[in-house]
Design a protein around this motif. Structure first.
Motif, mmCIF file in Angstrom:
data_model
loop_
_atom_site.group_PDB
_atom_site.id
_atom_site.type_symbol
_atom_site.label_atom_id
_atom_site.label_comp_id
_atom_site.label_asym_id
_atom_site.label_seq_id
_atom_site.Cartn_x
_atom_site.Cartn_y
_atom_site.Cartn_z
ATOM 1 N N ARG A 1 0.846 -1.210 0.000
ATOM 2 C CA ARG A 1 0.000 0.000 0.000
ATOM 3 C C ARG A 1 0.880 1.259 0.000
ATOM 4 O O ARG A 1 0.604 2.239 -0.697
ATOM 5 C CB ARG A 1 -0.911 0.024 1.230
ATOM 6 C CG ARG A 1 -2.073 -0.947 1.171
ATOM 7 C CD ARG A 1 -3.187 -0.586 2.161
ATOM 8 N NE ARG A 1 -4.155 -1.684 2.268
ATOM 9 C CZ ARG A 1 -4.171 -2.567 3.294
ATOM 10 N NH1 ARG A 1 -3.299 -2.433 4.296
ATOM 11 N NH2 ARG A 1 -5.053 -3.550 3.324
ATOM 12 N N GLU B 1 2.017 1.990 -3.351
ATOM 13 C CA GLU B 1 0.952 2.643 -4.137
ATOM 14 C C GLU B 1 0.924 4.145 -3.845
ATOM 15 O O GLU B 1 0.720 4.968 -4.754
ATOM 16 C CB GLU B 1 -0.402 1.991 -3.828
ATOM 17 C CG GLU B 1 -0.525 0.567 -4.357
ATOM 18 C CD GLU B 1 -1.704 -0.218 -3.777
ATOM 19 O OE1 GLU B 1 -2.529 0.376 -3.044
ATOM 20 O OE2 GLU B 1 -1.780 -1.433 -4.059
ATOM 21 N N HIS C 1 3.318 -4.815 -9.574
ATOM 22 C CA HIS C 1 2.425 -4.062 -8.680
ATOM 23 C C HIS C 1 2.602 -2.561 -8.880
ATOM 24 O O HIS C 1 1.623 -1.809 -8.989
ATOM 25 C CB HIS C 1 2.711 -4.438 -7.223
ATOM 26 C CG HIS C 1 2.003 -3.565 -6.236
ATOM 27 N ND1 HIS C 1 2.630 -2.526 -5.586
ATOM 28 C CD2 HIS C 1 0.704 -3.543 -5.824
ATOM 29 C CE1 HIS C 1 1.758 -1.909 -4.794
ATOM 30 N NE2 HIS C 1 0.585 -2.499 -4.921
ATOM 31 N N TYR D 1 -1.769 -5.476 -10.449
ATOM 32 C CA TYR D 1 -2.572 -6.262 -9.491
ATOM 33 C C TYR D 1 -3.756 -5.397 -9.057
ATOM 34 O O TYR D 1 -3.642 -4.176 -8.926
ATOM 35 C CB TYR D 1 -1.743 -6.656 -8.268
ATOM 36 C CG TYR D 1 -0.628 -7.617 -8.588
ATOM 37 C CD1 TYR D 1 0.701 -7.227 -8.484
ATOM 38 C CD2 TYR D 1 -0.904 -8.920 -9.010
ATOM 39 C CE1 TYR D 1 1.730 -8.111 -8.797
ATOM 40 C CE2 TYR D 1 0.119 -9.800 -9.329
ATOM 41 C CZ TYR D 1 1.430 -9.384 -9.219
ATOM 42 O OH TYR D 1 2.448 -10.248 -9.535
ATOM 43 N N ALA D 2 -4.871 -6.073 -8.782
ATOM 44 C CA ALA D 2 -6.098 -5.341 -8.408
ATOM 45 C C ALA D 2 -5.956 -4.713 -7.029
ATOM 46 O O ALA D 2 -6.624 -3.732 -6.720
ATOM 47 C CB ALA D 2 -7.290 -6.295 -8.457
ATOM 48 N N SER D 3 -5.098 -5.279 -6.194
ATOM 49 C CA SER D 3 -4.973 -4.748 -4.823
ATOM 50 C C SER D 3 -3.626 -5.110 -4.228
ATOM 51 O O SER D 3 -2.921 -5.997 -4.734
ATOM 52 C CB SER D 3 -6.071 -5.376 -3.945
ATOM 53 O OG SER D 3 -5.802 -6.774 -3.808
ATOM 54 N N ALA D 4 -3.323 -4.472 -3.115
ATOM 55 C CA ALA D 4 -2.090 -4.793 -2.380
ATOM 56 C C ALA D 4 -2.161 -6.222 -1.844
ATOM 57 O O ALA D 4 -1.157 -6.937 -1.788
ATOM 58 C CB ALA D 4 -1.908 -3.792 -1.244
ATOM 59 N N GLU D 5 -3.380 -6.644 -1.490
ATOM 60 C CA GLU D 5 -3.561 -8.035 -1.011
ATOM 61 C C GLU D 5 -3.186 -9.021 -2.126
ATOM 62 O O GLU D 5 -2.504 -10.029 -1.884
ATOM 63 C CB GLU D 5 -5.011 -8.270 -0.571
ATOM 64 C CG GLU D 5 -5.405 -7.588 0.733
ATOM 65 C CD GLU D 5 -5.734 -6.118 0.558
ATOM 66 O OE1 GLU D 5 -5.628 -5.595 -0.596
ATOM 67 O OE2 GLU D 5 -6.024 -5.470 1.573
ATOM 68 N N ASP D 6 -3.624 -8.730 -3.340
ATOM 69 C CA ASP D 6 -3.292 -9.618 -4.470
ATOM 70 C C ASP D 6 -1.783 -9.656 -4.708
ATOM 71 O O ASP D 6 -1.206 -10.706 -5.015
ATOM 72 C CB ASP D 6 -3.983 -9.136 -5.753
ATOM 73 C CG ASP D 6 -5.475 -9.430 -5.735
ATOM 74 O OD1 ASP D 6 -5.934 -10.002 -4.720
ATOM 75 O OD2 ASP D 6 -6.175 -9.076 -6.697
#
Ligand code: GAL
Length: 418
Positions: free
Chosen positions: A229, A232, A395, A400-405
């Protein structure tokens, strides 16, 4: 005047012998030091060797971080024609040593007492099976921020000491029309930022669990999600043209006042110095906020390859001896932005950033918070490093769609690379 055939042959024979003797002293060196600051530092080594009658055959392979250089090296060794000496990092040295490709420097190491002055963290890479196989030139570290002091002063910004203060300063620079973060969208550089961000987010124990132990629980943890995150957040402060930019051009953006900050290893300082800038006056150096007290290091070493002749081995030993001399360790590292690979060198000749780097390296070694840089081949082998590169840069580029992904992908990629 007519010269008889015998005279011509004698002259040719003398020329050939002289040339051969001269070449026997030459060292062919593969490296990736092609930026202004790097070239200035490399000249210190070239001149040092020339003063000893050792010629330098240059084999530069541009590309920060050395990936292109390692590819070129593989081709040369496969062709049975290795260079005399190669700039190399961490686990790559160990891998080449395991292939039996490197020579033995024990004689010069023992004669000069390297064991007593080279930190254990570097000996772990410079020795294989108890033998010295490379000569450490320096110690760089990656969790640094470089700031344009004029911009901070103009905006009334103090040096950030926490992650939130850093983000606020990035935002203030953007709001004032500057580029917040000068960055260069190459995988090794995204990973270099990730070194400091993971260290800042999770601390040294977490960094070690994730990148040295490769613990899947750490790699897929909420802490790693938070690190992604933060990446990002940083992505939001780079300019539109960052992709593919060379690292030294990002340094130039901070040097010339276009950008406020750069997160980069301290080879960036070599660019500031090469541009005639002074630490504390023109630029600031500080650890990635939140990572203070820890150092993610990478040591440039010259690995000496197996060569056929006694003369070439003598030239390698002379080069290794020159590299490890206290005088060279000072002259080179003052220019390069790194700190000496020897612990018995005075910091007197170094600027404020250099002295800070030397003190923090010693303190981190003492505190057990001196950690091998993941991005620069000191945390794990190349296959793992490259797997992490792939996920981090994907990333950073929004794949990726999210930090989790991204964290889940990291667990998978690292597992597949082992
Ligand atoms: C590092 C190397 C530094 C500098 C940097 C940028 O891996 O240790 O000396 O070359 O890459 O290319």
């Amino acid at each position: 005047m007519r010269i008889g055939l015998r005279t011509k042959l004698t002259a040719a024979a003398v020329l050939a012998m002289t040339t051969t003797l001269a070449q026997a002293e030459d060292v062919e060196v593969l490296h990736w030091w092609t930026s202004g600051g790097e070239a200035a530092a490399l000249n210190v080594l070239k001149e040092n060797l020339a003063a000893q009658g050792i010629g330098w055959i240059d084999m530069p392979v541009a590309g920060g971080g050395g990936e292109a250089a390692m590819t070129a090296l593989r081709a040369r060794v496969t062709a049975g024609d290795p260079p005399t000496a190669v700039q190399m990092l961490g686990f790559d040295i160990q891998d080449w040593a395991a292939e039996g490709a490197l020579g033995n420097l024990d004689a010069v190491a023992e004669a000069e007492g390297w064991d007593a002055v080279v930190p254990a963290a570097l000996q772990a890479f410079a020795r294989y099976d108890g033998h010295w196989i490379s000569a450490p030139v320096n110690v760089h570290s990656t969790n640094w921020v470089w700031a344009n002091k004029g911009i901070l002063d103009q905006l009334g910004l103090a040096q950030p000491t926490t992650w939130d203060e850093f983000v606020a300063a990035l935002q203030a620079a953007e709001d004032a029309g500057f580029v917040g973060l000068a960055h260069d969208g190459q995988a090794w550089q995204d990973a270099t930022i990730f070194d400091g961000v993971v260290l800042s987010t999770g601390g040294p124990e977490f960094y070690s669990q994730a990148f040295i132990d490769l613990d899947p629980a750490a790699l897929g943890s909420e802490t790693m999600v938070e690190a992604f995150r933060r990446m990002e957040v940083l992505r939001g402060f780079v300019d539109d043209n960052f992709s593919g930019r060379d690292w030294n051009l990002a340094s130039a953006m901070v040097i010339n006042g276009e950008a406020a900050f750069q997160i980069m290893g301290d080879w960036a300082k070599g660019e500031f110095l090469n541009a005639g800038q002074e630490p504390g006056t023109d630029f600031l150096c500080f650890r990635v906020p939140g990572s203070e007290g820890s150092v993610t290091f990478n040591s440039d070493q010259f690995a000496m390859f197996n060569v056929q002749s006694d003369e070439a081995r003598a030239a390698q030993a002379a080069m290794a001896s020159a590299i490890m001399s206290p005088e060279f360790q000072i002259a080179f590292n003052v220019v390069k932005g790194s700190v000496p690979a020897r612990t018995d060198v005075s910091d007197e000749a170094f600027d404020a950033c250099g002295r800070q780097g030397m003190a923090e390296l010693a303190a981190a070694a003492e505190a057990g918070t001196l950690l091998g840089s993941m991005a620069h081949g000191h945390a794990n082998r190349a296959a793992v490093k490259n797997a992490i590169y792939d996920v981090v840069t994907a990333h950073f580029n929004g794949e990726y769609a999210s930090a989790e992904d991204a964290a889940a992908a990291l667990v998978e990629a690292v597992a597949a690379a082992q």
